[in-house]
Design an enzyme around this catalytic site. Structure first.
Site, mmCIF file in Angstrom:
data_model
loop_
_atom_site.group_PDB
_atom_site.id
_atom_site.type_symbol
_atom_site.label_atom_id
_atom_site.label_comp_id
_atom_site.label_asym_id
_atom_site.label_seq_id
_atom_site.Cartn_x
_atom_site.Cartn_y
_atom_site.Cartn_z
ATOM 1 C CB ILE A 161 -0.948 0.024 1.221
ATOM 2 C CG1 ILE A 161 -0.144 -0.055 2.519
ATOM 3 C CG2 ILE A 161 -1.961 -1.102 1.134
ATOM 4 C CD1 ILE A 161 -0.995 0.071 3.776
ATOM 5 N N GLY A 219 8.621 4.167 -0.209
ATOM 6 C CA GLY A 219 9.387 5.397 -0.058
ATOM 7 C C GLY A 219 10.848 5.089 0.158
ATOM 8 C CG ASP A 244 12.344 12.731 7.667
ATOM 9 O OD1 ASP A 244 12.288 13.784 7.004
ATOM 10 O OD2 ASP A 244 12.217 11.612 7.149
#
Length: 891
Positions: free
Chosen positions: A622, A625, A735
């Site tokens: 699904i 990255g 991040d």
């Protein structure tokens, strides 16, 4: 030759042929056939003369004459005779004549209709025959092809029909093909001069066609039997079914369904121009034609005299194109100028090649290349109207079905993106291990860096002024090992390194003095200098020279090169050819940790003895990255759906990063942080099992929905609560970005992806890590940073919700350079937002991290009190992400 009569023909030809009925006694039928047989030798001689002319003339064309005779014999039979004559002349002369008379005779057992048609195929001009065959009272039909001579073909079709009284009572079937009324005789003539240039173009076209060659034999007779269906002509039903099933009831105009299905009204209707199922296929336009069946060869009578005019090969193709004038390749409806009743003809788009081809390449339908052009010219006479109708078909292959470009599957697209991302990382690591590139000015940058600088459109004076900031950004983005080297000449004037080198010729010697600045904050030059080497390029001799020594030789230029290092450069290990260990971590894109930082987790957190195939079922990818790939799975242990993150676990860097993420996930227990379940080592991959959150990322939400202040405040509150928990334990996420903030349909806001997390207590953080558009100024400048860097990134996420995208989204270089030198501009349209929101953002976007508000302080800001009601937010998020949830269920 074979003649095929089908009711599903694509083009509707309005034949200008008047019809009369003449009752002929059976005893006179044989007498009528004898004169016709006597005329055949004369026609053969005439055709021979025409063939001789064709051989010597470049402008020769072909005229085809077809005669169809319909004879009713007895009470239940019809005899149909079709005679075709091919005449070659220097000009294309076409003559159409039709004559008949109706005599009411007591003997109704014998009826005959004779029509002479030119030039066309029997299939096109014999609609009456087709209608008779399609009649529900007809059980079978036999087709006979009898060859008579070289250019004279005769086809006879015998059809069994009911008595004339019953046939006349079935008006629906009869009128659909022909309305038989007594009218006057009509003669049609036309002469067309074809230019020589047109013939050459048509010859080239014929050579490239893929039309099946027509088989030539001396004499061929084919007999076939066709069983028709009473529903064969119910085209309206087919079109209605197509509209409802194939295109979901979609209508291309405002007309009603009845108007769309109409075949009579010229202003409306899908089947008016082209009746039958193929008519509406052409109407909808974007519907692909039916598959092309294998070509069927037809028999044609040729003799010895037609050796040079064979209908096979290139010569056949060249002859075929000579009949086509400069007309479009698509079918054009030829209307009749005669006021007499029209013969309703439904015929196939036949592809002729000098002779008549019996089968359409489109399988009896589709958009063929046949063309029908019409020129009408009235002539004076008692009751005669002159009309020219030309039927010309070009020999070209049928159009291929439109290629439908299929979208890549989600799995394939994610894998492709992951592969490209991996290649970029490998390239950057390779560049980081290369020898440092000394940069004294913009002109010294590598080509890729110069391209990025030019694309950013940053003023050159700013680039030169902040070159020490630009180089770390370029190193972060490209991987090049760039070192800033300011130049100081012997007379204390600053010169460009590039210009100094260019001035040297092959006989010059350069003396360089290098100093190193150990102060991380001050860019001033240190007074300590190092001994350098004097390299003589011609003699390859090396001499030692003390610092600031000036060589007075006219052939020697001495320069003092004094590099200054910033804080970010001071942490870099010196270059060495054998240094292949962890040098790459110092020139990273933010996806790796410093070597000095120990991972939070240990190998004890990774399970290796359990079978993941039994634990997790129905894995579906699904997401993907830089971190790896995410799968949705059914957990047999947790009895619910979970998310599994798969990450490579091969290199030392990957193992360190994975252990770090697992350790922080296992440590953090908070409602606004993703819940960790367990980890597994499967071959060379780490499987991290986490809770599955039905919804999507903040990035997806900002692109598909416009948020008001109350919704943004709701998201901000959830993020701040998670950040306050992390910062309370001195954990810097590093991040924080919209892609790492999950929003569920239950109204939950959660922080994910802890691969770059670090404990601020371990050491001073100066390493550049994270994503370019969300980085804080202190991190980009190479200064020490801590928890306030997450607050800056958090504010950029709020700007993304308000503006629709992060600042300077078009260029990462522009975003990072502007952030480090000027800060963030803030809201695109401040007038749309309240002062409380603007003030809240200003507290988060302070350039000085020491003045930046903490997560705990921001949670007490009045603007947070404007947060949307959780129940309302659930509905909004469910509406935004319902497509994602359904997509995950369908995959």
């Amino acid at each position: 030759m074979d003649v095929e009569f089908t009711p599903s023909d694509t083009n509707k030809f309005e034949a200008n042929i008047t019809k009369q009925h003449q009752v002929i006694e059976l005893n006179n039928q044989e007498e009528q056939q004898q004169p016709e047989q006597q005329e055949q030798p004369e026609q053969q001689e005439e055709l021979k003369d025409n063939n001789e002319k064709i051989k010597t003339s470049e402008d020769s064309t072909t005229t085809t004459t077809t005669t169809a005779t319909i004879t009713t014999t007895g009470e239940n039979s019809i005899s149909i005779t079709v005679t075709e004559a091919n005449n070659n002349t220097n000009q294309l002369n076409k003559s159409t004549s039709s004559s008949s008379s109706l005599n009411n005779n007591k003997n109704e057992d014998n009826k005959s209709v004779t029509a002479s048609i030119a030039p066309s195929s029997p299939v096109i001009e014999s609609s009456a025959i087709e209608s008779a065959i399609d009649s529900p009272y007809i059980s079978s039909a036999s087709v006979f092809s009898n060859a008579t001579n070289n250019n004279n073909n005769t086809t006879t079709t015998n059809v069994v029909v009911p008595p004339p009284q019953l046939l006349e009572s079935s008006t629906e079937n009869i009128t659909s093909a022909a309305e038989i009324t007594p009218v006057t005789t009509t003669t049609t003539e036309e002469t067309i001069n074809i230019p020589k240039e047109s013939i050459e173009v048509q010859k080239q076209l014929a050579e490239t066609t893929t039309t099946a060659a027509i088989t030539t034999t001396n004499s061929t007779q084919v007999t076939s039997t066709t069983v028709t269906n009473p529903d064969k002509l119910k085209c309206k039903m087919h079109r209605s079914n197509f509209i409802m099933t194939q295109i979901g009831g979609k209508k291309f105009t405002e007309m009603t369904l009845e108007q769309l299905l109409d075949e009579d009204d010229p202003q409306t209707g899908m089947g008016f121009k082209n009746p039958g199922p193929q008519g509406f296929l052409e109407y909808v336009g974007d519907t692909a034609p039916p598959p092309t069946p294998p070509p069927i060869s037809t028999s044609n009578t040729t003799g010895k005299n037609t050796g040079k005019n064979s209908t096979t090969g290139k010569s056949e193709g060249k002859k075929a194109t000579s009949n086509s004038s400069n007309v479009p390749p698509s079918p054009v409806l030829a209307s009749s100028a005669s006021p007499s009743p029209k013969l309703k003809s439904s015929s196939s788009s036949i592809r002729n090649s000098g002779a008549i081809s019996g089968t359409s390449e489109n399988g009896g339908g589709g958009n063929g290349s046949g063309t029908i052009s019409k020129n009408t010219a009235p002539t004076t006479g008692n009751s005669t109207t002159t009309t020219t109708t030309t039927t010309s078909t070009t020999t070209s292959s049928s159009k291929d079905r439109k290629s439908v470009v299929q979208k890549q599957s989600t799995l394939g697209r994610l894998q492709k993106n992951e592969e490209e991302r991996r290649k970029r990382k490998e390239q950057k690591r390779s560049r980081a291990r290369e020898k440092p590139i000394l940069i004294a000015g913009i002109e010294d940058l590598p080509a890729e860096c110069l391209k990025m600088v030019k694309k950013s459109k940053i003023p050159e004076d700013k680039l030169i002024q902040h070159l020490n900031i630009l180089l770390p950004i370029l190193r972060f983005r490209t991987g090049y090992n760039l070192r800033h080297v300011p130049i100081v000449s012997s007379n204390n004037s600053t010169n460009s390194l590039g210009s100094s080198i260019n001035k040297n010729n092959s006989n010059n010697t350069t003396t360089t003095t290098t100093t190193t600045n150990t102060n991380n904050k001050s860019p001033e030059v240190s007074t300590n200098s190092l001994d350098v080497n004097i390299i003589n390029q011609n003699q390859n001799q090396t001499n030692s020279v003390q610092n600031n020594q000036i060589n007075t030789s006219s052939n020697v230029i001495t320069t003092n090169v004094i590099p200054t290092t910033t804080a970010s450069q001071s942490s870099q290990a010196p270059y060495h050819p054998s240094h292949n260990g962890n040098e790459e971590d110092d020139y990273d894109d933010g996806s790796r940790l410093e070597n000095a930082i120990l991972p939070k987790g240990t190998v004890d957190l990774i399970e290796t003895d359990r079978d993941v195939k039994k634990l997790y079922k129905n894995l579906k990818q699904i997401g993907s990255g830089g971190f790896g790939s995410v799968f949705l799975a059914k957990s047999t242990v947790d009895k619910c759906e979970i998310a599994i993150k798969k990450i490579a676990h091969v290199s030392a860097k990957a193992q360190r990063t994975n252990l770090n993420e697992i350790g922080f996930l296992n440590f953090c227990k908070h409602p606004n942080i993703v819940s960790y379940l367990r980890s597994h080592l499967v071959d060379d991959t780490i499987w991290i099992a986490m809770e599955y959150m039905q919804g999507g990322t903040l990035t997806e939400a900002s692109q598909g929905h416009t948020f008001n202040e109350s919704c943004i405040a709701y998201v901000a509150k959830g993020m701040l609560e998670g950040l306050m928990y992390l910062h309370a334990h001195n954990i810097v996420h590093r991040d924080i970005k919209s892609g790492n903030i999950m929003m569920t349909i239950d109204g939950k806001i959660k922080i994910v992806d802890f691969g770059l997390c670090v404990d601020a207590n371990e050491r001073k953080l100066v390493h550049m890590a994270g994503s370019p558009f969300w980085m804080s100024p202190e991190m980009i400048r190479g200064e020490s940073y801590g928890c306030p860097t997450d607050i800056w990134s958090f504010a950029i996420c709020l700007l993304e919700l308000a503006n629709g995208e992060p600042p300077h989204r078009k260029s990462s270089l522009t975003a990072m350079f502007t952030t480090a030198t000027e800060g963030c501009a803030g809201l695109d349209k401040p007038e749309r937002w309240t002062e409380h929101f603007t003030h809240f953002l200003n507290l988060c976007l302070e350039m000085d991290p020491s003045k930046r508000s903490t997560a705990e302080q921001l949670l007490k800001h009045p603007w947070i009190n404007l947060s949307e009601n959780p129940e309302t937010m659930k509905k909004i998020l469910a509406q935004i992400f319902i497509a994602n949830v359904m997509n995950h269920l369908d995959n």
